[in-house]
Write an enzyme that holds these catalytic residues in place. Structure first.
Site: not given
Ligand SMILES: *Cc1c(COP(=O)(O)O)cnc(C)c1O
Length: 477
Positions: A115
């Protein structure tokens, strides 16, 4: 060049330019914003990415989306500032696991999850577009763990933004919670909701349309925000070019929750990147697997797992794919989504599913996850986190299958650092990941958060009583 315009997936909201789409969340008709058309990088433009570092790749890939609102030099400066704080010089390094399997490490940012790649840039875009504009933003968000901390680290201390972040109480890891609740900046408000992530996300959507919040300029940093997806498109190009694109096709396996990360891969493909396959890897919360493999998009109850950032039943970004599957017919998407909102189920007709042939999917349970985690530890000498293990399990299952040509490199997106989920990693691999410098001392710091009931009004009133109203002069415009 005229600037890119953005339109709503439900076809009934004003088109916006990049600056406004960045500062807005949901479109006024309840849809999500997408570019009016997909810009294309032809094979020569992709070849020209060879040898470029991450920041330069980012500038080339994102420029068509931002042009007219940001100069190339501005974009470059914002990217430099965003990715300077990553603790690997390649920003998102590739690691080889075996002949065909690769990991793309996306967790070298400040909160150790992918993120950060988008939110470190988004925070700087907010600053750029708000400074001197006299606007006061109220960012509301729901987090299944990692978005919240990445958003808080990107926005803490910004004068023109208040951040309200909900997390489902007790359903995220201690490290995840503390990365949010130990940030003491006065513009940061953490709310622990006695409910699920889907409850919290539904509240966020409702706040955009609540007349009682008219005095506030509500904005979103969830992956409904277009600029986040745009920033994630970059690493698909970056990785694929390193593995031989455009001369060679690459498959990606993506641990998926809200469908944001894998949709960015779809965007890369639409922009001309030769992608062989996008594998949507889910845990037992498998609505996306059912939708893509059988056309059954129906929400069940959320089951808590060792990969909490994927414990989601309603994936907001799936609407962006629906829009493409419906041939960009916003009215059709609106009818479908309104029916989904009341029935909690949709069945996807064959004509629409045919437009999603690039995707395959897999549902990975706890045992398969643990097996993949152990395989990485024993056969490739690499500790990975449970989310990444879900992606890797799906990638290994796809490898060598008839629908994937032999020798296709499969890149699993490594979405979190194993130390973020140390207990689960230790349980599966028998080894505890070392604690990175960035989170040393986290367990000793003071926490601040408000526990709230799961009902909408309680949450809305908490926000309304603490947020700063939109700037006075903006209200008179
Ligand atoms: C947010 C997240 C996901 C999922 O990603 P999306 O974009 O919501 O599909 C997978 N793994 C981790 C560690 C995340 O923080």
């Amino acid at each position: 060049m005229p600037g890119m315009k953005y339109v709503s997936t439900r076809g009934d909201a004003p088109a916006l330019d990049f600056a406004d789409v960045t500062l807005t969340g949901l479109a006024a008709d309840g849809g999500l914003y997408v570019p009016e058309e997909w810009p294309v990088l032809d094979a020569d433009a992709i070849r020209a990415l060879r040898g470029l570092d991450y920041v330069e790749t980012a500038v080339r890939v994102m420029q068509p989306f931002v042009s007219s609102d940001l100069t190339e030099a501005d974009l470059r400066n914002l990217c430099r500032a965003a990715y300077d704080g990553f603790d690997h010089a390649a920003v998102t390094p590739l690691r080889q696991l075996d002949a065909d399997q690769w990991l793309l490490e996306l967790f070298h940012g400040p909160t150790l999850a992918f993120k950060d790649v988008a939110l470190q840039l988004l925070g700087r875009l907010f600053e750029q577009f708000l400074s001197g504009a006299g606007r006061q933003l109220t960012v509301v968000g729901a987090t299944s763990g990692d978005t919240g901390s990445a958003a808080i680290h990107a926005l803490a201390g910004l004068d023109s933004v208040d951040v309200f972040m909900m997390h489902p109480k007790g359903r995220i890891s201690d490290v995840q919670r503390r990365q949010m609740t130990t940030v003491m900046a006065p513009n940061v408000h953490n709310m622990a909701i006695n409910g699920s992530f889907d409850d919290a996300q539904a509240h966020v959507k409702r706040m955009f349309r609540d007349p009682q919040l008219r005095g506030f300029e509500i904005s979103a940093v969830n992956s409904i925000n277009w600029a986040r997806l745009m920033a994630q498109v970059v690493y698909y190009f970056y990785a694929a070019v390193r593995l031989g694109a455009p001369e060679r096709k690459i498959a990606f396996s993506v641990p998926t929750g809200n469908f944001g990360d894998v949709f960015a891969g779809y965007v890369a493909h639409r922009m001309g990147l030769p992608v062989e396959r996008l594998i949507v890897a889910t845990n037992v919360n498998d609505i996306l697997h059912r939708a893509l493999s059988a056309g059954d998009y129906s929400a069940g109850a959320v089951t808590p797992t060792a990969s909490p950032s994927m414990d989601i039943q309603v994936s907001s970004n799936f609407e962006r794919l629906l829009f493409e599957m419906a041939g960009r017919d916003g009215a059709r998407v609106r009818t479908m989504m309104e029916s989904f909102d009341s029935e909690r189920r949709l069945s996807l007709p064959a004509d629409m599913r045919a437009r999603a042939a690039l995707f395959s999917s897999a549902r990975i349970d706890a045992d398969q996850m643990a097996l993949a985690l152990r395989w990485a530890r024993e056969d490739a000498d690499m500790l990975i986190d449970p989310h990444t293990a879900i992606g890797l399990a799906a990638a290994r299952a796809a490898s060598g299958r008839k629908d994937l040509p032999a020798g296709t490199p499969i890149v699993t997106l490594a979405t979190a650092h194993p130390a973020k989920f140390a207990e689960a990693v230790e349980r599966a691999a028998g080894e505890r990941p070392r604690t990175p410098e960035r989170i040393a001392g986290l367990m000793d710091r003071e926490e601040r958060f408000q526990e709230l009931a799961a009902d909408y009004e309680t949450v809305r009133d908490f926000v309304a009583s603490r947020a700063r109203p939109r700037a006075a002069h903006a209200e008179t415009l």
